[in-house]
Write a protein that holds these residues in place. Structure first.
Motif, PDB file in Angstrom:
ATOM      1  N   GLU A  23       0.862  -1.175   0.000  1.00 22.35           N
ATOM      2  CA  GLU A  23       0.000   0.000   0.000  1.00 22.35           C
ATOM      3  C   GLU A  23       0.899   1.226   0.000  1.00 22.35           C
ATOM      4  OE1 GLU A  23      -3.471   2.034   2.734  1.00 22.35           O
ATOM      5  OE2 GLU A  23      -3.143  -0.125   2.838  1.00 22.35           O
ATOM      6  N   SER A  24       0.613   2.140  -0.916  1.00 26.65           N
ATOM      7  CA  SER A  24       1.459   3.319  -1.053  1.00 26.65           C
ATOM      8  C   SER A  24       0.964   4.444  -0.156  1.00 26.65           C
ATOM      9  CB  SER A  24       1.475   3.786  -2.497  1.00 26.65           C
ATOM     10  OG  SER A  24       0.221   4.334  -2.834  1.00 26.65           O
ATOM     11  N   GLU A  25       1.743   5.516  -0.100  1.00 27.73           N
ATOM     12  CA  GLU A  25       1.353   6.686   0.683  1.00 27.73           C
ATOM     13  C   GLU A  25       0.091   7.348   0.137  1.00 27.73           C
ATOM     14  OE1 GLU A  25       4.713   9.281   0.897  1.00 27.73           O
ATOM     15  OE2 GLU A  25       5.951   7.780   1.895  1.00 27.73           O
ATOM     16  N   CYS A  26      -0.196   7.156  -1.145  1.00 26.73           N
ATOM     17  CA  CYS A  26      -1.400   7.751  -1.747  1.00 26.73           C
ATOM     18  C   CYS A  26      -2.590   6.791  -1.698  1.00 26.73           C
ATOM     19  CB  CYS A  26      -1.114   8.189  -3.176  1.00 26.73           C
ATOM     20  SG  CYS A  26      -0.750   6.833  -4.289  1.00 26.73           S
ATOM     21  N   ASP A  27      -2.465   5.715  -0.929  1.00 29.67           N
ATOM     22  CA  ASP A  27      -3.524   4.717  -0.704  1.00 29.67           C
ATOM     23  C   ASP A  27      -3.771   3.768  -1.865  1.00 29.67           C
ATOM     24  OD1 ASP A  27      -4.007   5.445   1.941  1.00 29.67           O
ATOM     25  OD2 ASP A  27      -5.415   7.021   1.332  1.00 29.67           O
ATOM     26  N   ASP A  28      -2.928   3.727  -2.891  1.00 27.01           N
ATOM     27  CA  ASP A  28      -3.030   2.682  -3.902  1.00 27.01           C
ATOM     28  C   ASP A  28      -2.662   1.362  -3.227  1.00 27.01           C
ATOM     29  OD1 ASP A  28      -3.549   4.668  -5.683  1.00 27.01           O
ATOM     30  OD2 ASP A  28      -1.806   4.315  -6.958  1.00 27.01           O
ATOM     31  N   GLN A  29      -3.354   0.293  -3.617  1.00 26.31           N
ATOM     32  CA  GLN A  29      -3.094  -1.015  -3.034  1.00 26.31           C
ATOM     33  C   GLN A  29      -2.894  -2.038  -4.138  1.00 26.31           C
ATOM     34  OE1 GLN A  29      -6.326  -1.944  -0.409  1.00 26.31           O
ATOM     35  NE2 GLN A  29      -6.053  -0.090   0.782  1.00 26.31           N
ATOM     36  N   LEU A  30      -1.924  -2.924  -3.943  1.00 25.18           N
ATOM     37  CA  LEU A  30      -1.626  -3.964  -4.915  1.00 25.18           C
ATOM     38  C   LEU A  30      -1.348  -5.267  -4.188  1.00 25.18           C
ATOM     39  CD1 LEU A  30      -0.953  -4.871  -7.833  1.00 25.18           C
ATOM     40  CD2 LEU A  30       1.402  -4.141  -7.387  1.00 25.18           C
ATOM     41  N   GLU A  31      -1.991  -6.341  -4.639  1.00 24.50           N
ATOM     42  CA  GLU A  31      -1.726  -7.679  -4.131  1.00 24.50           C
ATOM     43  C   GLU A  31      -1.358  -8.556  -5.322  1.00 24.50           C
ATOM     44  OE1 GLU A  31      -4.372  -8.941  -0.581  1.00 24.50           O
ATOM     45  OE2 GLU A  31      -5.650  -7.774  -1.944  1.00 24.50           O
ATOM     46  N   VAL A  40       9.934 -21.992 -11.100  1.00 26.33           N
ATOM     47  CA  VAL A  40       9.514 -21.145 -12.209  1.00 26.33           C
ATOM     48  C   VAL A  40       8.101 -20.631 -11.928  1.00 26.33           C
ATOM     49  CG1 VAL A  40       8.983 -21.094 -14.683  1.00 26.33           C
ATOM     50  CG2 VAL A  40      10.919 -22.440 -13.841  1.00 26.33           C
ATOM     51  N   VAL A  41       7.886 -19.332 -12.094  1.00 24.44           N
ATOM     52  CA  VAL A  41       6.552 -18.763 -11.916  1.00 24.44           C
ATOM     53  C   VAL A  41       5.686 -19.204 -13.086  1.00 24.44           C
ATOM     54  CG1 VAL A  41       5.175 -16.657 -11.769  1.00 24.44           C
ATOM     55  CG2 VAL A  41       7.405 -16.776 -10.639  1.00 24.44           C
ATOM     56  N   GLU A  42       4.644 -19.977 -12.790  1.00 23.25           N
ATOM     57  CA  GLU A  42       3.725 -20.444 -13.824  1.00 23.25           C
ATOM     58  C   GLU A  42       2.563 -19.479 -14.016  1.00 23.25           C
ATOM     59  OE1 GLU A  42       2.444 -24.322 -12.621  1.00 23.25           O
ATOM     60  OE2 GLU A  42       4.125 -25.273 -13.643  1.00 23.25           O
ATOM     61  N   THR A  43       2.075 -18.922 -12.916  1.00 23.46           N
ATOM     62  CA  THR A  43       0.920 -18.031 -12.966  1.00 23.46           C
ATOM     63  C   THR A  43       1.133 -16.875 -12.015  1.00 23.46           C
ATOM     64  OG1 THR A  43      -0.519 -19.924 -13.385  1.00 23.46           O
ATOM     65  CG2 THR A  43      -1.587 -17.897 -12.716  1.00 23.46           C
ATOM     66  N   ALA A  44       0.795 -15.690 -12.453  1.00 23.13           N
ATOM     67  CA  ALA A  44       0.818 -14.511 -11.594  1.00 23.13           C
ATOM     68  C   ALA A  44      -0.492 -13.768 -11.799  1.00 23.13           C
ATOM     69  CB  ALA A  44       1.999 -13.612 -11.940  1.00 23.13           C
ATOM     70  N   GLU A  45      -1.180 -13.504 -10.706  1.00 23.37           N
ATOM     71  CA  GLU A  45      -2.430 -12.758 -10.760  1.00 23.37           C
ATOM     72  C   GLU A  45      -2.340 -11.598  -9.794  1.00 23.37           C
ATOM     73  OE1 GLU A  45      -5.815 -15.223 -10.126  1.00 23.37           O
ATOM     74  OE2 GLU A  45      -5.178 -16.700 -11.610  1.00 23.37           O
ATOM     75  N   PHE A  46      -3.161 -10.573 -10.025  1.00 30.01           N
ATOM     76  CA  PHE A  46      -3.128  -9.438  -9.109  1.00 30.01           C
ATOM     77  C   PHE A  46      -4.508  -8.843  -8.903  1.00 30.01           C
ATOM     78  CE2 PHE A  46      -2.588  -7.392 -13.233  1.00 30.01           C
ATOM     79  CZ  PHE A  46      -3.373  -6.253 -13.130  1.00 30.01           C
ATOM     80  N   ASP A  47      -4.657  -8.207  -7.765  1.00 26.55           N
ATOM     81  CA  ASP A  47      -5.795  -7.367  -7.439  1.00 26.55           C
ATOM     82  C   ASP A  47      -5.214  -6.005  -7.088  1.00 26.55           C
ATOM     83  OD1 ASP A  47      -7.881  -9.281  -7.629  1.00 26.55           O
ATOM     84  OD2 ASP A  47      -7.352 -10.047  -5.655  1.00 26.55           O
ATOM     85  N   MET A  48      -5.882  -4.952  -7.500  1.00 27.62           N
ATOM     86  CA  MET A  48      -5.363  -3.623  -7.163  1.00 27.62           C
ATOM     87  C   MET A  48      -6.495  -2.624  -7.044  1.00 27.62           C
ATOM     88  SD  MET A  48      -5.620  -1.488 -10.166  1.00 27.62           S
ATOM     89  CE  MET A  48      -4.522  -0.231  -9.676  1.00 27.62           C
ATOM     90  N   ARG A  49      -6.219  -1.601  -6.273  1.00 25.47           N
ATOM     91  CA  ARG A  49      -7.068  -0.423  -6.181  1.00 25.47           C
ATOM     92  C   ARG A  49      -6.139   0.760  -6.270  1.00 25.47           C
ATOM     93  NH1 ARG A  49     -10.288  -0.751  -0.875  1.00 25.47           N
ATOM     94  NH2 ARG A  49      -8.740  -2.294  -0.351  1.00 25.47           N
ATOM     95  N   GLY A  50      -6.370   1.603  -7.251  1.00 19.95           N
ATOM     96  CA  GLY A  50      -5.506   2.756  -7.395  1.00 19.95           C
ATOM     97  C   GLY A  50      -5.582   3.365  -8.773  1.00 19.95           C
TER      98      GLY A  50
END
Length: 72
Positions: A23-31, A40-50
């Motif tokens: 979570e950044s100082e401007c309240d953006d969020q990333l998971e 080896v990374v087979e799958t990468a997914e994300f959720d974000m607000r920002g």
């Protein structure tokens, strides 16, 4: 190969091998959720607000491994 049962349709997010949240100082969020097999990374997914910058950074990080169902 490390086989895992599918739970629902969102197994990577429910049972990730790797997980990060920021979570950044401007309240953006990333998971970010990772599925790793034999180092080896087979799958990468994300959720974000920002802002658009956060979205494009998340897409750049997960671009090769992110299925089309990644939330944005």
């Amino acid at each position: 190969m490390n086989e895992r049962p599918k739970i629902g349709g969102d197994d990577v997010r429910r049972h990730p091998d790797g997980y990060g949240r920021r979570e950044s100082e401007c309240d953006d969020q990333l998971e970010i959720y990772l599925r790793v097999n034999d180092g080896v990374v087979e799958t990468a997914e994300f959720d974000m607000r920002g802002c658009q910058n956060t979205y494009y950074c998340a897409r750049a990080v997960t671009a090769d491994r992110c299925p089309s169902r990644c939330a944005h």
